[in-house]
Write an enzyme that holds these catalytic residues in place. Structure first.
Site: not given
Lengths: 184, 184
Positions: A6, A8, A137
């Site tokens: 991922d 961000d 996240d």
């Protein structure tokens, strides 16, 4: 292994960028420090009447382009490639895509080189993307189908309620060393 | 079925847009009409000393945003959704991504609505994306892994050397009717 990362909150410091941008705007309501963040969607952490302002802040021109790399992330990508893994960036654009989408590419070009932009998979639905692992996240990554990858949570204060392996750019060798590639 | 549709040359009339843009620039070398096109990459169809000009033309601001829909494409998408299929747009950005990437989203928003932008999967490597079929005008779609989808060629003059089922927005019901969903 085919490793999806991922962008961000894993490679790019979205939280730090938002904290700085919000603080610079001198709003009465103070920016929430990362360690106090409890829910994944940043907008949900602020009072509802500030939602528009929050979204404006992170959809402003230059916001995504100028995010700082999370310490250790760029070195880890180089190490993963050297170890022979296939590394791709699997990232979801925000709904206000106009600046976010090209700037995600610009960020990758700036920090990893133009050629690395060909490793970007930009999608709202990460379940469609094949990989052995997805480092993300977001506490729960869902979508249209049952994913192939194993989700490994990138440790952040807002996802500590999730069980299972937790990766940071300090412990990634140990955490990824325990993963076996998906069948097929 | 999970149906992946390529954007340029399948939904958006890249060829028509380029022909018009090149002609409007009044270059000495005339635009090559679609029916005379023989190779997939448009730049390879023009003399090598014009490569820069060709790439400039299709990376100019507004080029991707203003492409016309290929006749029948938008109706077919609506029909496919009504038939219960899961339809996604699986599209590869050009190397000069700055205008192309956000404008591909703008094109989808303009013609299919903002919500449909969440169905875009933007990737140079379509083999990573799960689907039962990929409708694509590119003669051979290759990448990092063995794909799950069956490639159905969207018929264009520059891909007529490829064998197998050929789809157009006039015959899609017949062609897709013969496909069985991939196992798993």
């Amino acid at each position: 292994m085919l490793i999806l990362l991922d962008q961000d909150g894993v490679l790019a410091d979205f939280e730090g960028g938002f904290y700085a941008a919000w603080t610079a705007r001198q709003h009465e309501f103070p920016a929430i420090p990362l360690e106090a963040r409890r829910v994944f969607h940043l907008v949900a952490e602020y009072p509802p009447d500030l939602s528009e302002l929050v979204m404006e802040t992170y959809s402003a021109p230059g916001f995504f382009r100028d995010l700082k790399p999370i310490p250790g992330a760029l070195d880890a990508i180089r190490d993963l490639l050297e170890l022979g893994h296939d590394v791709r960036i699997c990232t979801a654009p925000i709904n206000q895509y106009r600046n976010c989408v090209p700037e995600k590419f610009e960020w990758v070009e700036r920090h990893l080189g133009h050629e690395f932009t060909s490793r970007i998979v930009l999608t709202k639905d990460k379940t469609l993307v094949h990989g052995d692992v997805l480092v993300d996240d977001k506490p729960e990554v869902t979508g249209g189908i049952k994913p192939f990858w194993q989700h490994i949570v990138y440790d952040q204060p807002y996802n500590r309620h999730v069980a299972g392996p937790r990766l940071t750019w300090a412990n990634w060798r140990e955490v990824l060393g325990k993963i076996s590639p998906a069948a097929g």
